[in-house]
Design a protein around this motif. Structure first.
Motif, PDB file in Angstrom:
ATOM      1  N   ALA A  13     -12.949  10.791  46.318  1.00  0.00           N
ATOM      2  CA  ALA A  13     -14.065  11.077  45.418  1.00  0.00           C
ATOM      3  C   ALA A  13     -13.980  10.319  44.107  1.00  0.00           C
ATOM      4  O   ALA A  13     -14.955  10.272  43.355  1.00  0.00           O
ATOM      5  CB  ALA A  13     -14.112  12.576  45.125  1.00  0.00           C
ATOM      6  N   GLN A  14     -12.855   9.707  43.825  1.00  0.00           N
ATOM      7  CA  GLN A  14     -12.663   9.069  42.528  1.00  0.00           C
ATOM      8  C   GLN A  14     -13.660   7.941  42.243  1.00  0.00           C
ATOM      9  O   GLN A  14     -14.110   7.798  41.091  1.00  0.00           O
ATOM     10  CB  GLN A  14     -11.236   8.547  42.407  1.00  0.00           C
ATOM     11  CG  GLN A  14     -10.190   9.649  42.306  1.00  0.00           C
ATOM     12  CD  GLN A  14     -10.478  10.601  41.162  1.00  0.00           C
ATOM     13  OE1 GLN A  14     -10.759  10.188  40.036  1.00  0.00           O
ATOM     14  NE2 GLN A  14     -10.425  11.901  41.457  1.00  0.00           N
ATOM     15  N   PRO A  15     -14.054   7.097  43.209  1.00  0.00           N
ATOM     16  CA  PRO A  15     -15.045   6.064  42.895  1.00  0.00           C
ATOM     17  C   PRO A  15     -16.365   6.626  42.364  1.00  0.00           C
ATOM     18  O   PRO A  15     -16.965   6.045  41.459  1.00  0.00           O
ATOM     19  CB  PRO A  15     -15.245   5.347  44.241  1.00  0.00           C
ATOM     20  CG  PRO A  15     -13.950   5.550  44.954  1.00  0.00           C
ATOM     21  CD  PRO A  15     -13.496   6.928  44.566  1.00  0.00           C
ATOM     22  N   GLY A  51     -22.584  16.790  43.889  1.00  0.00           N
ATOM     23  CA  GLY A  51     -23.118  16.812  42.535  1.00  0.00           C
ATOM     24  C   GLY A  51     -22.227  17.539  41.536  1.00  0.00           C
ATOM     25  O   GLY A  51     -21.914  16.999  40.468  1.00  0.00           O
ATOM     26  N   PRO A  52     -21.791  18.773  41.843  1.00  0.00           N
ATOM     27  CA  PRO A  52     -20.912  19.478  40.904  1.00  0.00           C
ATOM     28  C   PRO A  52     -19.614  18.729  40.631  1.00  0.00           C
ATOM     29  O   PRO A  52     -19.132  18.686  39.502  1.00  0.00           O
ATOM     30  CB  PRO A  52     -20.652  20.820  41.604  1.00  0.00           C
ATOM     31  CG  PRO A  52     -21.819  21.010  42.506  1.00  0.00           C
ATOM     32  CD  PRO A  52     -22.183  19.626  42.973  1.00  0.00           C
ATOM     33  N   MET A  53     -19.046  18.126  41.693  1.00  0.00           N
ATOM     34  CA  MET A  53     -17.809  17.375  41.524  1.00  0.00           C
ATOM     35  C   MET A  53     -18.028  16.152  40.639  1.00  0.00           C
ATOM     36  O   MET A  53     -17.225  15.854  39.740  1.00  0.00           O
ATOM     37  CB  MET A  53     -17.263  16.960  42.892  1.00  0.00           C
ATOM     38  CG  MET A  53     -15.995  16.115  42.872  1.00  0.00           C
ATOM     39  SD  MET A  53     -16.291  14.349  42.568  1.00  0.00           S
ATOM     40  CE  MET A  53     -17.359  13.943  43.947  1.00  0.00           C
ATOM     41  N   ALA A  54     -19.131  15.433  40.872  1.00  0.00           N
ATOM     42  CA  ALA A  54     -19.400  14.227  40.094  1.00  0.00           C
ATOM     43  C   ALA A  54     -19.576  14.538  38.616  1.00  0.00           C
ATOM     44  O   ALA A  54     -19.221  13.729  37.751  1.00  0.00           O
ATOM     45  CB  ALA A  54     -20.643  13.529  40.643  1.00  0.00           C
ATOM     46  N   SER A  55     -20.099  15.705  38.307  1.00  0.00           N
ATOM     47  CA  SER A  55     -20.339  16.057  36.904  1.00  0.00           C
ATOM     48  C   SER A  55     -19.052  16.290  36.129  1.00  0.00           C
ATOM     49  O   SER A  55     -19.056  16.302  34.898  1.00  0.00           O
ATOM     50  CB  SER A  55     -21.233  17.296  36.808  1.00  0.00           C
ATOM     51  OG  SER A  55     -20.552  18.458  37.264  1.00  0.00           O
ATOM     52  N   THR A  56     -17.943  16.481  36.828  1.00  0.00           N
ATOM     53  CA  THR A  56     -16.665  16.672  36.140  1.00  0.00           C
ATOM     54  C   THR A  56     -16.102  15.364  35.604  1.00  0.00           C
ATOM     55  O   THR A  56     -15.066  15.363  34.930  1.00  0.00           O
ATOM     56  CB  THR A  56     -15.623  17.331  37.061  1.00  0.00           C
ATOM     57  OG1 THR A  56     -15.290  16.448  38.134  1.00  0.00           O
ATOM     58  CG2 THR A  56     -16.158  18.644  37.627  1.00  0.00           C
ATOM     59  N   ALA A  57     -16.770  14.238  35.905  1.00  0.00           N
ATOM     60  CA  ALA A  57     -16.276  12.941  35.453  1.00  0.00           C
ATOM     61  C   ALA A  57     -16.337  12.802  33.937  1.00  0.00           C
ATOM     62  O   ALA A  57     -15.620  11.991  33.356  1.00  0.00           O
ATOM     63  CB  ALA A  57     -17.074  11.816  36.116  1.00  0.00           C
TER      64      ALA A  57
END
Length: 277
Positions: A13-15, A51-57
């Motif tokens: 998921a890091q990219p 979406g929720p995971m991406a917002s933690t960036a």
């Protein structure tokens, strides 16, 4: 992003998180609006599970910005006072017009219906308790080819909407379209537009611990109460309609209203650092 950035084989998921962080960095440096309220007057919209995971960036995106998400799960950081729930809709526009409406309550011989894959913590329990167990509560894993999914929803008084891997399910909106009273079975799910819609007036919520009593719960609802809920499902339907161009009180306007309400009450955090979570 998932299509072009996510590597399905590596499941990394890091990219995606780096892309979101870099995007916000570029926008914040090019325009002054982000820094003005540290993201509090911005919102993001995502119906993808990621979406929720991406917002933690970006910590300001996660804590300050309004996140409009289908996966409105409080156990995964969804904050109802700041974030807004987005209805999950299977956007098959060619079939949408044929999914509106259904027969009267007297022409719905099935008490409750569900058909769907077995994933997540709730559906295995539902199928274990009810699959092929009762002709009134029809629960299928794979629907036989001679049966039609939407026809069965139209013939049902209640449509079961259990969470899968994620808490949201397109069955909720499909049930509303077809005038079938939705029965949500989830944990930590915040229904869309609950600021203004009283979901208890047109739907039923069954806790995971009560799945074994599902028929008893539904049979315990009086005919008068069911008819009231059925009528209110029809009234609520306009708030979930997708129109082009948008019409007053439809899905588009309800989403904007949810964002507007949260923007009024925003209290941005100023003590955050721009670090990957």
């Amino acid at each position: 992003m998932v299509r072009f950035i996510y590597n399905r084989q590596r499941r990394d998921a890091q990219p995606i998180k780096r892309f979101v962080a870099d995007y916000i960095d570029v926008v914040s440096k090019k325009y002054g609006f982000w820094e003005r309220k540290l993201g509090a007057d911005h919102f993001m919209v995502s119906c993808h599970d990621w979406g929720p995971m991406a917002s933690t960036a970006n910590s300001y995106l996660y804590h300050n910005s309004i996140r409009v998400l289908c996966n409105a799960n409080t156990s995964e950081g969804f904050n109802p006072s700041k974030d807004a729930a987005l209805p999950e809709i299977n956007m098959r526009t060619d079939k949408l017009s044929r999914m509106i409406g259904g027969p009267s309550p007297s022409r719905r011989p099935i008490l409750a219906f569900f058909a769907g894959g077995v994933h997540g913590p709730i559906r295995p329990v539902l199928l274990d308790k009810w699959k092929d167990k009762d002709n009134d509560v029809r629960v299928y894993e794979y629907l036989p080819k001679n049966l039609n999914y939407y026809d069965l929803m139209r013939k049902s008084k209640y449509c079961l909407c259990p969470s899968g891997y994620e808490v949201a399910s397109p069955r909720i909106v499909e049930a509303i379209y077809l005038e079938c009273v939705p029965v949500t079975i989830s944990e930590g799910y915040v229904p869309p537009f609950s600021d203004v819609l009283n979901w208890n007036s047109f739907s039923v919520n069954v806790p995971l611990s009560e799945i074994g009593n599902l028929k008893k719960i539904l049979m315990g609802i009086s005919t008068r109460r069911y008819l009231t809920m059925h009528r209110r499902v029809k009234l609520a339907r306009r708030h979930f309609m997708v129109n082009s161009p948008p019409k007053r009180y439809d899905l588009f306007h309800m989403i904007l209203h949810s964002v507007w309400l949260r923007r009024l009450n925003q209290r941005p955090r100023l003590d955050l650092q721009e670090l990957d979570r």
